[in-house]
Write a protein that holds these residues in place. Structure first.
Motif, mmCIF file in Angstrom:
data_model
loop_
_atom_site.group_PDB
_atom_site.id
_atom_site.type_symbol
_atom_site.label_atom_id
_atom_site.label_comp_id
_atom_site.label_asym_id
_atom_site.label_seq_id
_atom_site.Cartn_x
_atom_site.Cartn_y
_atom_site.Cartn_z
ATOM 1 N N SER A 169 0.832 -1.198 0.000
ATOM 2 C CA SER A 169 0.000 0.000 0.000
ATOM 3 C C SER A 169 0.875 1.261 0.000
ATOM 4 C CB SER A 169 -0.908 0.005 1.232
ATOM 5 O OG SER A 169 -0.133 0.192 2.407
ATOM 6 N N ASP A 170 0.243 2.394 -0.343
ATOM 7 C CA ASP A 170 0.965 3.663 -0.331
ATOM 8 C C ASP A 170 1.493 3.991 1.063
ATOM 9 O OD1 ASP A 170 0.483 3.949 -3.011
ATOM 10 O OD2 ASP A 170 -1.287 5.225 -2.751
ATOM 11 N N GLN A 171 0.708 3.636 2.069
ATOM 12 C CA GLN A 171 1.120 3.903 3.444
ATOM 13 C C GLN A 171 2.372 3.094 3.811
ATOM 14 O OE1 GLN A 171 -1.920 3.112 6.345
ATOM 15 N NE2 GLN A 171 -0.846 4.177 7.991
ATOM 16 N N GLN A 172 2.393 1.826 3.378
ATOM 17 C CA GLN A 172 3.558 0.984 3.647
ATOM 18 C C GLN A 172 4.791 1.499 2.912
ATOM 19 O OE1 GLN A 172 1.669 -2.679 2.361
ATOM 20 N NE2 GLN A 172 1.687 -3.494 4.465
ATOM 21 N N LYS A 173 4.585 1.919 1.644
ATOM 22 C CA LYS A 173 5.707 2.463 0.861
ATOM 23 C C LYS A 173 6.279 3.717 1.524
ATOM 24 C CE LYS A 173 4.211 0.788 -3.682
ATOM 25 N NZ LYS A 173 3.707 1.174 -5.021
ATOM 26 N N ALA A 174 5.390 4.578 2.004
ATOM 27 C CA ALA A 174 5.841 5.809 2.655
ATOM 28 C C ALA A 174 6.623 5.495 3.927
ATOM 29 C CB ALA A 174 4.635 6.695 2.967
ATOM 30 N N PHE A 175 6.173 4.495 4.653
ATOM 31 C CA PHE A 175 6.848 4.102 5.894
ATOM 32 C C PHE A 175 8.263 3.598 5.596
ATOM 33 C CE2 PHE A 175 7.913 0.740 8.954
ATOM 34 C CZ PHE A 175 7.849 1.450 10.139
ATOM 35 N N ILE A 176 8.384 2.717 4.587
ATOM 36 C CA ILE A 176 9.693 2.163 4.232
ATOM 37 C C ILE A 176 10.591 3.239 3.634
ATOM 38 C CG2 ILE A 176 10.876 0.482 2.758
ATOM 39 C CD1 ILE A 176 8.416 -1.316 3.073
ATOM 40 N N GLN A 177 9.991 4.136 2.833
ATOM 41 C CA GLN A 177 10.777 5.220 2.232
ATOM 42 C C GLN A 177 11.366 6.124 3.311
ATOM 43 O OE1 GLN A 177 11.255 5.872 -1.396
ATOM 44 N NE2 GLN A 177 12.928 6.785 -0.226
ATOM 45 N N ARG B 221 19.966 5.260 2.166
ATOM 46 C CA ARG B 221 20.072 4.195 1.168
ATOM 47 C C ARG B 221 18.896 4.291 0.199
ATOM 48 N NH1 ARG B 221 20.902 -0.832 5.401
ATOM 49 N NH2 ARG B 221 22.820 -0.077 6.390
ATOM 50 N N PRO B 222 19.082 3.801 -1.015
ATOM 51 C CA PRO B 222 17.947 3.789 -1.945
ATOM 52 C C PRO B 222 16.933 2.730 -1.537
ATOM 53 C CG PRO B 222 19.836 2.684 -2.927
ATOM 54 C CD PRO B 222 20.323 3.309 -1.642
ATOM 55 N N MET B 223 15.692 2.988 -1.837
ATOM 56 C CA MET B 223 14.638 2.040 -1.502
ATOM 57 C C MET B 223 14.670 0.868 -2.470
ATOM 58 S SD MET B 223 10.557 2.775 -1.170
ATOM 59 C CE MET B 223 9.386 1.445 -0.902
ATOM 60 N N SER B 224 14.625 -0.328 -1.957
ATOM 61 C CA SER B 224 14.636 -1.528 -2.800
ATOM 62 C C SER B 224 13.332 -1.634 -3.579
ATOM 63 C CB SER B 224 14.829 -2.786 -1.943
ATOM 64 O OG SER B 224 16.065 -2.747 -1.274
ATOM 65 N N THR B 225 13.452 -2.007 -4.805
ATOM 66 C CA THR B 225 12.262 -2.168 -5.645
ATOM 67 C C THR B 225 11.980 -3.628 -5.984
ATOM 68 O OG1 THR B 225 13.624 -1.837 -7.629
ATOM 69 C CG2 THR B 225 12.545 0.114 -6.686
ATOM 70 N N GLU B 226 12.909 -4.519 -5.639
ATOM 71 C CA GLU B 226 12.731 -5.942 -5.915
ATOM 72 C C GLU B 226 12.867 -6.732 -4.610
ATOM 73 O OE1 GLU B 226 15.502 -7.250 -8.796
ATOM 74 O OE2 GLU B 226 14.753 -5.952 -10.404
ATOM 75 N N ALA B 227 12.131 -7.804 -4.534
ATOM 76 C CA ALA B 227 12.235 -8.671 -3.362
ATOM 77 C C ALA B 227 13.608 -9.335 -3.343
ATOM 78 C CB ALA B 227 11.148 -9.738 -3.404
ATOM 79 N N PRO B 228 14.213 -9.511 -2.157
ATOM 80 C CA PRO B 228 15.528 -10.156 -2.096
ATOM 81 C C PRO B 228 15.460 -11.610 -2.558
ATOM 82 C CG PRO B 228 14.592 -9.902 0.102
ATOM 83 C CD PRO B 228 13.709 -9.141 -0.823
ATOM 84 N N ARG B 229 16.503 -12.077 -3.180
ATOM 85 C CA ARG B 229 16.566 -13.455 -3.648
ATOM 86 C C ARG B 229 16.912 -14.391 -2.499
ATOM 87 N NH1 ARG B 229 20.556 -14.699 -6.401
ATOM 88 N NH2 ARG B 229 19.665 -16.465 -7.516
ATOM 89 N N HIS B 230 16.323 -15.559 -2.537
ATOM 90 C CA HIS B 230 16.617 -16.601 -1.547
ATOM 91 C C HIS B 230 16.988 -17.879 -2.312
ATOM 92 C CE1 HIS B 230 15.164 -14.224 1.847
ATOM 93 N NE2 HIS B 230 14.151 -13.861 1.085
ATOM 94 N N PRO B 231 18.237 -17.978 -2.738
ATOM 95 C CA PRO B 231 18.618 -19.110 -3.597
ATOM 96 C C PRO B 231 18.675 -20.445 -2.869
ATOM 97 C CG PRO B 231 20.543 -17.789 -3.045
ATOM 98 C CD PRO B 231 19.357 -17.044 -2.503
#
Length: 226
Positions: free
Chosen positions: A2-10, A18-28
């Protein structure tokens, strides 16, 4: 997101510079590594490690060659503890030991799905509960007990003393070996409960004041047979 969650993380990333991550971390990697999957102890090492870890958790372990020897231990221990109420799991191999004949002054109850409330009361007042367990795990010093309508969990959880009979051919090296037996099973094939017991019941308050036997047996015996 949600926009609220994005604002919180931003807001957090801005403060961290640090820049905000746009991709989920990989778990190989998933599950235990290959070296652990292939790790296996031989039987004598499994027994030795189990007994060592079971003792560290406050339990007592004994090894016997036959069920008859284990039966004699139970008779002697029940006599020593002046046990008058014993509850047995409804298992043919356990019932075949004929414990009531060896302890005529004690009262025995066998778990049965009928009249559950009365059985719970009897289990709670029992001096000793006895069960042949499904598995043992060396690396954690654990016995594994499954429950169903015919095999009640109260036998191992409510009496003052619990005696677990563990055939050595059911002793595994790692906990994962037990878990894989249930992995992928259909819901109808699952037991009602899977209980992992590592020594006597242990409870601690906020000040780390440890008390034994508050929520379960205060004394536990593991009888390794075979």
């Amino acid at each position: 997101m949600s926009d609220q969650q994005k604002a919180f993380i931003q807001n957090i990333t801005n403060r961290l510079g640090r820049p905000m991550s746009t991709e989920a971390p990989r778990h190989p990697f998933k599950g235990a590594p290959d070296f652990w999957q292939g790790y296996e102890l031989d039987e004598e090492d499994r027994i030795e490690l189990f007994c060592e870890n079971w003792k560290k958790a406050g339990g007592h372990s004994f090894r016997f060659s036959t069920m008859e020897e284990a039966k004699q231990f139970i008779v002697e221990k029940a006599t020593e503890l002046k046990a008058r109420e014993l509850i047995l799991q409804n298992q043919p191999e356990l019932l075949a030991l004929g414990l009531p004949e060896k302890l005529p002054e004690s009262h025995f109850t066998v778990w049965h799905p009928a009249n559950r409330d009365a059985l719970l009361a009897q289990a709670a007042s029992a001096d000793i509960g006895i069960s042949i367990v499904d598995h043992g795990v060396s690396h954690t010093g654990t016995v594994v007990v499954t429950s169903s309508g015919d095999t009640g969990r109260s036998v191992s959880l409510l009496p003052t003393v619990f005696i677990a009979i563990l055939p050595v051919d059911r002793l595994k090296t790692k906990l994962g070996e037990v878990m894989t037996e249930y992995d992928g099973k259909e819901r109808e094939q699952f037991p009602a409960g899977i209980h992992f017991i590592s020594g006597p019941s242990r409870s601690a308050d906020i000040e780390n004041d440890l008390t034994i036997g508050v929520h379960g047996p205060g004394v536990v015996f593991a009888l390794l047979v075979g």
